[in-house]
Structure formats: structure tokens, C-alpha cells
Design a protein around this motif. Structure first.
Motif, PDB file in Angstrom:
ATOM      1  N   ILE A  93     -50.780  40.735 -65.341  1.00  0.00           N
ATOM      2  CA  ILE A  93     -50.472  41.226 -63.992  1.00  0.00           C
ATOM      3  C   ILE A  93     -49.691  40.200 -63.186  1.00  0.00           C
ATOM      4  CG2 ILE A  93     -51.465  41.983 -61.794  1.00  0.00           C
ATOM      5  CD1 ILE A  93     -53.835  43.139 -63.433  1.00  0.00           C
ATOM      6  N   VAL A  94     -50.101  38.934 -63.260  1.00  0.00           N
ATOM      7  CA  VAL A  94     -49.436  37.918 -62.433  1.00  0.00           C
ATOM      8  C   VAL A  94     -48.049  37.605 -62.979  1.00  0.00           C
ATOM      9  CG1 VAL A  94     -51.580  36.877 -61.612  1.00  0.00           C
ATOM     10  CG2 VAL A  94     -50.501  35.980 -63.679  1.00  0.00           C
ATOM     11  N   PRO A  95     -47.105  37.263 -62.098  1.00  0.00           N
ATOM     12  CA  PRO A  95     -45.741  36.939 -62.543  1.00  0.00           C
ATOM     13  C   PRO A  95     -45.670  35.537 -63.137  1.00  0.00           C
ATOM     14  CG  PRO A  95     -45.891  36.832 -60.151  1.00  0.00           C
ATOM     15  CD  PRO A  95     -47.228  37.292 -60.642  1.00  0.00           C
ATOM     16  N   ALA A  96     -45.922  35.441 -64.448  1.00  0.00           N
ATOM     17  CA  ALA A  96     -46.018  34.124 -65.072  1.00  0.00           C
ATOM     18  C   ALA A  96     -45.016  33.913 -66.208  1.00  0.00           C
ATOM     19  CB  ALA A  96     -47.436  33.931 -65.607  1.00  0.00           C
ATOM     20  N   ASP A  97     -44.306  34.953 -66.612  1.00  0.00           N
ATOM     21  CA  ASP A  97     -43.311  34.818 -67.676  1.00  0.00           C
ATOM     22  C   ASP A  97     -42.116  35.704 -67.306  1.00  0.00           C
ATOM     23  OD1 ASP A  97     -43.874  37.533 -68.477  1.00  0.00           O
ATOM     24  OD2 ASP A  97     -45.547  36.811 -69.668  1.00  0.00           O
ATOM     25  N   PRO A  98     -41.035  35.654 -68.067  1.00  0.00           N
ATOM     26  CA  PRO A  98     -39.840  36.415 -67.665  1.00  0.00           C
ATOM     27  C   PRO A  98     -40.100  37.906 -67.428  1.00  0.00           C
ATOM     28  CG  PRO A  98     -39.254  34.837 -69.362  1.00  0.00           C
ATOM     29  CD  PRO A  98     -40.757  34.782 -69.221  1.00  0.00           C
ATOM     30  N   GLU A 103     -40.964  42.378 -63.460  1.00  0.00           N
ATOM     31  CA  GLU A 103     -41.802  43.472 -62.976  1.00  0.00           C
ATOM     32  C   GLU A 103     -42.281  43.218 -61.552  1.00  0.00           C
ATOM     33  OE1 GLU A 103     -43.572  45.321 -67.111  1.00  0.00           O
ATOM     34  OE2 GLU A 103     -44.825  43.944 -65.978  1.00  0.00           O
ATOM     35  N   ALA A 104     -42.560  41.962 -61.225  1.00  0.00           N
ATOM     36  CA  ALA A 104     -42.984  41.628 -59.860  1.00  0.00           C
ATOM     37  C   ALA A 104     -41.864  41.915 -58.870  1.00  0.00           C
ATOM     38  CB  ALA A 104     -43.420  40.166 -59.776  1.00  0.00           C
ATOM     39  N   ARG A 105     -40.633  41.559 -59.234  1.00  0.00           N
ATOM     40  CA  ARG A 105     -39.495  41.858 -58.350  1.00  0.00           C
ATOM     41  C   ARG A 105     -39.355  43.359 -58.128  1.00  0.00           C
ATOM     42  NH1 ARG A 105     -36.413  37.939 -61.171  1.00  0.00           N
ATOM     43  NH2 ARG A 105     -35.178  39.547 -62.186  1.00  0.00           N
ATOM     44  N   VAL A 106     -39.512  44.126 -59.196  1.00  0.00           N
ATOM     45  CA  VAL A 106     -39.415  45.578 -59.086  1.00  0.00           C
ATOM     46  C   VAL A 106     -40.565  46.107 -58.229  1.00  0.00           C
ATOM     47  CG1 VAL A 106     -39.494  47.744 -60.385  1.00  0.00           C
ATOM     48  CG2 VAL A 106     -38.147  45.827 -61.249  1.00  0.00           C
ATOM     49  N   ALA A 107     -41.771  45.628 -58.494  1.00  0.00           N
ATOM     50  CA  ALA A 107     -42.932  46.098 -57.729  1.00  0.00           C
ATOM     51  C   ALA A 107     -42.764  45.812 -56.240  1.00  0.00           C
ATOM     52  CB  ALA A 107     -44.212  45.448 -58.255  1.00  0.00           C
ATOM     53  N   LEU A 108     -42.279  44.621 -55.904  1.00  0.00           N
ATOM     54  CA  LEU A 108     -42.069  44.289 -54.498  1.00  0.00           C
ATOM     55  C   LEU A 108     -41.081  45.237 -53.839  1.00  0.00           C
ATOM     56  CD1 LEU A 108     -42.044  40.397 -54.584  1.00  0.00           C
ATOM     57  CD2 LEU A 108     -43.678  41.850 -53.395  1.00  0.00           C
ATOM     58  N   SER A 109     -40.036  45.619 -54.560  1.00  0.00           N
ATOM     59  CA  SER A 109     -39.080  46.584 -54.016  1.00  0.00           C
ATOM     60  C   SER A 109     -39.772  47.910 -53.722  1.00  0.00           C
ATOM     61  CB  SER A 109     -37.931  46.811 -55.004  1.00  0.00           C
ATOM     62  OG  SER A 109     -37.134  45.671 -55.124  1.00  0.00           O
ATOM     63  N   LEU A 167     -49.759  36.462 -55.214  1.00  0.00           N
ATOM     64  CA  LEU A 167     -48.919  35.681 -56.113  1.00  0.00           C
ATOM     65  C   LEU A 167     -47.602  36.398 -56.416  1.00  0.00           C
ATOM     66  CD1 LEU A 167     -51.624  34.244 -58.537  1.00  0.00           C
ATOM     67  CD2 LEU A 167     -50.210  32.970 -56.898  1.00  0.00           C
ATOM     68  N   HIS A 168     -47.629  37.739 -56.408  1.00  0.00           N
ATOM     69  CA  HIS A 168     -46.372  38.478 -56.573  1.00  0.00           C
ATOM     70  C   HIS A 168     -45.404  38.107 -55.450  1.00  0.00           C
ATOM     71  CE1 HIS A 168     -48.258  40.976 -59.598  1.00  0.00           C
ATOM     72  NE2 HIS A 168     -47.123  41.625 -59.775  1.00  0.00           N
ATOM     73  N   VAL A 169     -45.925  38.109 -54.240  1.00  0.00           N
ATOM     74  CA  VAL A 169     -45.071  37.837 -53.081  1.00  0.00           C
ATOM     75  C   VAL A 169     -44.618  36.381 -53.067  1.00  0.00           C
ATOM     76  CG1 VAL A 169     -44.958  37.791 -50.556  1.00  0.00           C
ATOM     77  CG2 VAL A 169     -46.154  39.676 -51.724  1.00  0.00           C
ATOM     78  N   THR A 170     -45.569  35.456 -53.180  1.00  0.00           N
ATOM     79  CA  THR A 170     -45.213  34.044 -53.054  1.00  0.00           C
ATOM     80  C   THR A 170     -44.343  33.555 -54.208  1.00  0.00           C
ATOM     81  OG1 THR A 170     -47.361  33.432 -53.999  1.00  0.00           O
ATOM     82  CG2 THR A 170     -47.173  33.418 -51.602  1.00  0.00           C
ATOM     83  N   SER A 171     -44.493  34.140 -55.392  1.00  0.00           N
ATOM     84  CA  SER A 171     -43.662  33.698 -56.515  1.00  0.00           C
ATOM     85  C   SER A 171     -42.207  34.103 -56.313  1.00  0.00           C
ATOM     86  CB  SER A 171     -44.188  34.246 -57.842  1.00  0.00           C
ATOM     87  OG  SER A 171     -43.983  35.642 -57.916  1.00  0.00           O
ATOM     88  N   LEU A 177     -43.224  28.512 -58.306  1.00  0.00           N
ATOM     89  CA  LEU A 177     -44.650  28.842 -58.295  1.00  0.00           C
ATOM     90  C   LEU A 177     -45.083  29.563 -59.560  1.00  0.00           C
ATOM     91  CD1 LEU A 177     -47.366  28.940 -56.808  1.00  0.00           C
ATOM     92  CD2 LEU A 177     -46.655  31.107 -55.822  1.00  0.00           C
ATOM     93  N   HIS A 178     -44.196  30.364 -60.157  1.00  0.00           N
ATOM     94  CA  HIS A 178     -44.589  31.146 -61.330  1.00  0.00           C
ATOM     95  C   HIS A 178     -45.181  30.285 -62.430  1.00  0.00           C
ATOM     96  CE1 HIS A 178     -41.188  29.965 -63.870  1.00  0.00           C
ATOM     97  NE2 HIS A 178     -40.455  30.027 -62.781  1.00  0.00           N
ATOM     98  N   GLN A 179     -44.808  29.000 -62.471  1.00  0.00           N
ATOM     99  CA  GLN A 179     -45.357  28.122 -63.500  1.00  0.00           C
ATOM    100  C   GLN A 179     -46.854  27.897 -63.316  1.00  0.00           C
ATOM    101  OE1 GLN A 179     -42.931  24.629 -63.266  1.00  0.00           O
ATOM    102  NE2 GLN A 179     -41.072  25.708 -63.881  1.00  0.00           N
ATOM    103  N   GLY A 180     -47.348  28.096 -62.090  1.00  0.00           N
ATOM    104  CA  GLY A 180     -48.766  27.847 -61.837  1.00  0.00           C
ATOM    105  C   GLY A 180     -49.582  29.087 -61.549  1.00  0.00           C
ATOM    106  N   THR A 181     -49.004  30.279 -61.685  1.00  0.00           N
ATOM    107  CA  THR A 181     -49.752  31.479 -61.301  1.00  0.00           C
ATOM    108  C   THR A 181     -50.973  31.699 -62.180  1.00  0.00           C
ATOM    109  OG1 THR A 181     -48.227  32.845 -62.609  1.00  0.00           O
ATOM    110  CG2 THR A 181     -47.808  32.702 -60.241  1.00  0.00           C
ATOM    111  N   ARG A 182     -50.822  31.526 -63.480  1.00  0.00           N
ATOM    112  CA  ARG A 182     -51.980  31.715 -64.363  1.00  0.00           C
ATOM    113  C   ARG A 182     -53.041  30.652 -64.076  1.00  0.00           C
ATOM    114  NH1 ARG A 182     -48.450  33.303 -69.260  1.00  0.00           N
ATOM    115  NH2 ARG A 182     -48.537  35.562 -69.148  1.00  0.00           N
TER     116      ARG A 182
END
Length: 196
Positions: A93-98, A103-109, A167-171, A177-182
Motif C-alpha cells: 500500500i505504501v509508496p515504497a517502490d516504483p 499508484e500513489a500519484r494516480v490515487a492522489l489525483s 505517506l502517500h501525500v508526503t512522499s 521520503l519513499h525510501q523510508g516509508t516501509r
């Protein structure tokens, strides 16, 4: 002889083209003409054979993001329970890999549009409710096995969902930040373990 067309496959191709464009350009910058071109149609009107409106197509694209996440969750958690399953689920779920970052960018839209469109709000609500139930179930199993200290599974599930959506928003705002989401999610889960 006329060429047979797999309408379900074509719908899926159009939906995938839509969410890829949204990931690249943002939802407000994508036109039906852009989608038609990306899906290899010469004219935007051809999409009407598959979707009644742009809003219907956007809802289908958002549903695809949720469905793909659920499919990955089912794959990684198969045969697992408790905290092991929970951590694997959160990792999808968290934005931690490509893939999850796209998907996080799409979800935010979609979240932006969902403020004014009930169909999109409904898709998001359904996904979140399902994830909360699944998380609470894993926490109940963890409690039964003594993996965690006494907590309210429902409250902890709400907190974990809030953390992951944040984390979706802040990443998106902090590219590093994505490097530390997990790690942040793992720290929350580890804090549920018995103390002392």
C-alpha cells in the motif's frame, strides 16, 4: 470476415492507458483525445463503445488501481497471518517502490476529484474499509498469538491506514521520503509488540 474483438481486454487496455497518462500528467491534464491516442484509437469517439463518459472511464481507472493493490496483497499474504501478514500487506500500500509510487500519484489525483464525485469517493471508501477490516483481522490474530500488547484492533487499523495515506501525500511532496516509508510503517507495527 470481421475481426473478433475481446471487449473486456480492450476495456482493460483503455483503463491501463488512462491511469498511465494520469500518472505522467495528472488527472486534470489528461483529455479523452489523449486517452484515445494512448489506447491506439484515431478518434476519441471510439472510446464511447467501451465507456459512456470520461467520468465512467476515470472511475474504472481508479478501481483498477485498487484492484491491483488488492491482488498483490492477496499474493504476498497467502498462508500468512498476524504481524507477518500485516507488514507484507502494508508494503503493498505504501509508496515504497516504483510501482507503488506511480499508484500513489494516480490515487492522489483521484482523491482530489473524489471531493466532488461520489463514484470516486465510493471506490476509495470501499477500498479503505476493506483494508481496515483486513488489518484489524491480522491484529486480532496477532493478539491471540501474543505477538502484540493489548490494543484495540479497530483503532490500530484506523491509525495505520491514516499513517499510510499520509505517506502517500508526503512522499509526493518529498521525493526522498519513499525510501523510508516501509521503515515508518514497520516502526509503528513494532511499537505494538509487548514491552519489557
Amino acid at each position: 470476415m470481421p475481426k473478433l474483438v475481446d471487449h473486456q481486454a480492450r476495456r482493460r487496455e483503455i483503463i491501463e492507458a488512462t491511469w498511465e497518462l494520469i500518472a505522467e500528467q495528472g488527472i486534470d491534464n489528461v483529455s479523452v483525445r489523449d486517452i484515445a491516442r494512448a489506447a491506439s484509437y484515431a478518434a476519441p469517439g471510439a472510446l464511447n463503445h467501451y465507456f459512456g463518459s470520461k467520468d465512467e472511464l476515470l472511475a474504472a481507472a481508479y478501481q483498477l488501481v485498487c484492484d491491483r493493490t488488492d491482488e498483490r496483497i492477496a499474493d504476498v499474504t497467502a498462508g500468512r497471518t498476524g504481524l507477518a501478514a500485516l507488514e507484507l500487506m502494508c508494503g503493498e500500500i505504501v509508496p515504497a517502490d516504483p510501482l507503488t509510487r506511480i499508484e500513489a500519484r494516480v490515487a492522489l489525483s483521484f482523491w482530489q476529484r473524489a471531493q466532488h464525485e461520489e463514484a470516486l469517493r465510493s471506490i476509495g471508501r470501499t477500498a479503505l474499509a476493506s483494508w481496515k477490516r483486513q488489518i484489524a483481522g491480522y491484529l486480532e490474530a496477532a493478539a491471540a498469538d501474543g505477538e502484540i500488547r493489548p490494543v484495540s484492533p479497530a483503532l490500530a487499523a484506523e491509525q495505520l491506514i491514516a499513517l499510510m495515506m499520509g505517506l502517500h501525500v508526503t512522499s509526493m511532496l518529498d521525493g526522498e521520503l519513499h525510501q523510508g516509508t516501509r521503515r515508518l510503517v514497520t516502526a509503528y507495527i513494532e511499537d505494538l509488540r509487548p514491552r519489557g
